[in-house]
Design an enzyme around this catalytic site. Structure first.
Site, PDB file in Angstrom:
ATOM      1  N   SER A 157      70.547  27.549   4.439  1.00 39.27           N
ATOM      2  CA  SER A 157      69.421  27.010   5.192  1.00 39.27           C
ATOM      3  C   SER A 157      69.158  27.793   6.473  1.00 39.27           C
ATOM      4  CB  SER A 157      69.687  25.538   5.473  1.00 39.27           C
ATOM      5  OG  SER A 157      68.608  24.982   6.158  1.00 39.27           O
ATOM      6  N   ASP A 312      61.989  26.164   7.951  1.00 35.36           N
ATOM      7  CA  ASP A 312      63.272  26.843   8.136  1.00 35.36           C
ATOM      8  C   ASP A 312      63.433  27.840   6.977  1.00 35.36           C
ATOM      9  OD1 ASP A 312      63.940  25.147   6.035  1.00 35.36           O
ATOM     10  OD2 ASP A 312      65.924  24.685   6.814  1.00 35.36           O
ATOM     11  N   ASP A 314      65.008  28.183   4.208  1.00 39.03           N
ATOM     12  CA  ASP A 314      64.924  27.782   2.793  1.00 39.03           C
ATOM     13  C   ASP A 314      63.786  26.788   2.571  1.00 39.03           C
ATOM     14  OD1 ASP A 314      66.416  25.731   4.056  1.00 39.03           O
ATOM     15  OD2 ASP A 314      67.416  25.186   2.182  1.00 39.03           O
ATOM     16  N   ASP A 316      62.977  23.834   3.415  1.00 37.72           N
ATOM     17  CA  ASP A 316      63.033  22.385   3.210  1.00 37.72           C
ATOM     18  C   ASP A 316      62.793  21.625   4.512  1.00 37.72           C
ATOM     19  OD1 ASP A 316      65.505  23.074   4.256  1.00 37.72           O
ATOM     20  OD2 ASP A 316      66.683  21.989   2.747  1.00 37.72           O
TER      21      ASP A 316
END
Ligand SMILES: O=P([O-])(O)O[C@H]1O[C@H](COP(=O)(O)O)[C@@H](O)[C@H](O)[C@H]1O
Ligand SMILES: [Mg+2]
Length: 574
Positions: A157, A312, A314, A316
């Site tokens: 992440s 962010d 990734d 999500d």
């Protein structure tokens, strides 16, 4: 494969090296072992850390520093994790279980994903591997859409470039409850961890060189369509949107989703639009961290934009900033609680129209969502931290957490989704603009209706994880302070005892403390499950009572600062 009391550190390291299939980490560990044997303290410390304990499932799967050893992210650890998960699935379902594998653009991610596909195939499973890096919500969507039994996302992440991680989801035939398609919780995480612990050494695990399939890219188109549909309406007034992917993998899809929803004036932060595992323009690629939106803010001012959308790496999470003449620099970044309340109010209006639905947020998020749900005659659930908990709430129509996570379409993605939430946010801002209003106006209305709920975090980043244990122990031993921001502390919950979930039940035990005061201020303190941080979440609620909002906001700000000062005192961090 970890250090047993009878084993010396050098024995454990030597044995691990023998079984590590990756020449890079083998060489790194051999070098450290040599240095350790010649008495270099730094090497001993590094090895002790890497071999102290295997990586464990935290808030969002496995996550840790890249490097050799069982306590780090590396090919040997990933191969054994994939073998453990495969054994767990094979025990439940027999051969032929299906696992979808996605990965971000971090160092090591593509290799870890390929290794996972190979191990799953070798274990008699059907592995579906994305051709290219993809956002986490696309992977979570594919799991449900394709009816797979499990999914893995290789990502850390928003963590620093030196980290990587492994998010694990169950679905299909593997689970049949509301958690279908969500990340794992107990008892599955414990069962999978036990299967990982029992896995053979990495170099003995069968790893065929082919036999897995590529995920049909049409699933990405379907995701896109669904993310746009989840907003219910299209753009009303036109908006100029500044978009940043924070050097991650969500940029292209988020842009397309916004375009499909009718927003065609999108200005990308060019320096951050392409994936780059070194995240060169930011200290931390985390839109929560101060400074992460600096380039986006500068561009938004220069181009006179209406909205900043930041995912962010990734994709999500979603951070949003809007113009606000009263804010320093003329722009204001909304907190996760603010955007969660705005999207929650919007979701509640839609659900109330349909006559049913539940809103949920985590115990560290604002209490405003509960009031919003009540006002619309809807249910509300409080959960533990993480979407693995929020997304499995029965009849969920909207869930969020203060850490910039929002789930606006639980039927499609049982996780947070920074892209569908971005589309919804843009549509909301554009509808408000058409009415001559702004998101700040809507926040003010919520404050007048339910009291101003102001939240602010205090995060303490440490080098040595032991310090967090010490701080939690000290807080438990010393109890809560008698007063916070001059108000007596009237209730103390230890989340290890399980706090109320808001519907007469209790949350599963977790490491955390909740204190509330006579003034209804609240502090929750817990160790992060993804980063070496102790997190304190502070909230104050103030009645507006006809006062000017600036005055109420200033008072809330002061009280939050006073609470944080008291907390620093209790924690002994000056
Ligand atoms: O890293 P992401 O974006 O997946 O986010 C992850 O970490 C966040 C912070 O967790 P913690 O406070 O335990 O560090 C969680 O709120 C989130 O649900 C989880 O998916
Ligand atoms: Mg993320």
């Amino acid at each position: 494969m970890t250090l047993s009391p009878a084993q010396t550190l050098d024995q454990a390291v030597s044995s691990w090296i023998t079984h590590d299939p990756d020449p890079v980490t083998r060489e790194e560990l051999s070098g450290l072992l040599q240095a350790h044997l010649t008495g270099e303290a730094g090497a001993t410390a590094a090895l002790s850390e890497a071999f102290a304990a295997p990586l464990a499932f935290g808030t969002a799967g496995l996550r840790g520093r890249l490097g050799g050893g069982p306590g780090r992210m590396n090919r040997a650890v990933v191969i054994r994790a994939a073998a453990g998960l495969s054994a767990f699935l094979r025990d439940r379902l027999g051969e032929g279980f299906t696992v979808i594998i996605g990965f971000d653009a971090r160092h090591g991610s593509a290799q870890f994903a390929r290794d996972t596909a190979s191990v799953v195939t070798g274990a008699g499973g059907r592995a579906l591997l994305f051709d290219e890096h993809c956002p986490t919500p696309v992977l979570a969507f594919s799991l449900r859409r394709l009816g797979a039994d499990a999914a893995i996302m290789v990502t850390a992440s928003h963590n620093p470039p030196q980290d990587n991680g492994y998010k694990v989801y169950l679905g299909g035939r593997a689970v049949t409850d509301w958690g279908q398609g969500a990340q794992i919780v107990p008892p599955y995480d414990e069962q999978i961890a036990a299967a990982i612990a029992a896995a053979a050494p990495a170099n003995e695990i069968p790893m065929p060189q082919d036999g897995w399939e590529a995920v049909d890219p049409r699933v990405i188109e379907e995701y896109l369509e669904r993310a746009v549909k989840a907003a219910h309406t299209q753009a009303a007034a036109p908006l100029r949107i500044v978009l940043t992917a924070m050097h991650g993998v969500g940029g292209a899809l988020c842009r397309q989703a916004l375009e499909h929803a009718g927003f065609d004036d999108i200005v990308e932060v060019a320096e951050q639009v392409d994936p780059d595992p070194d995240f060169p323009t930011v200290d931390f690629p985390n839109p929560e961290e101060p400074g992460a939106l600096d380039l986006a803010l500068a561009l938004a001012r220069e181009r006179d934009a209406d909205l900043i959308i930041a995912n962010d790496p990734d994709a999500d999470r979603l951070a949003v900033a809007i113009p606000d003449p009263t804010a320093p620099g003329g722009w204001r970044q909304l907190t996760g609680d603010e955007l969660g309340s705005l999207l929650g109010e919007q979701a509640a209006e839609l659900a109330a129209f349909a006559g049913t639905g539940v809103l949920a947020n985590s115990v560290v998020s604002s209490r405003l969502l509960r009031s919003i749900a009540r006002a619309h005659g809807l249910g509300h659930r409080q959960t533990l931290t993480g979407f693995k908990w929020i997304s499995r709430v029965p009849d969920l129509v909207f869930g969020y957490e203060e850490a910039l996570g929002y789930c606006v379409d639980p039927g499609a993605v049982r996780d947070k989704d920074g892209i569908s939430a971005a589309v919804r946010t843009a549509v909301l801002v554009s509808v408000l603009k058409q009415q001559g209003r702004s998101a700040v106006d809507l926040l003010d209305r919520l404050a007048r209706d339910h009291g101003l709920h102001a939240t602010s975090p205090l995060s303490i980043r440490v080098e040595d994880l032991g310090l967090i244990t010490t701080m939690m122990e000290r807080l438990r031993a010393g109890g809560a302070p008698a007063r916070l921001a001059d108000s007596p502390v009237t209730a103390r919950f230890d989340l290890l005892d399980g706090a109320p979930d808001g519907i007469g039940g209790h949350l599963p035990p977790t490491d955390g403390l909740v204190w509330t005061t006579a003034a209804d201020d609240r502090v929750v303190i817990r160790p992060s499950g993804t980063e070496p941080k102790l997190k304190c979440y502070c909230e104050v609620i103030l009645a507006v009572e006809g006062r000017p909002m600036v005055e109420v906001r200033a008072e809330a700000e002061q009280r939050l600062e006073a609470i944080k000062a008291d907390l620093r005192g209790v924690l002994g961090i000056g």
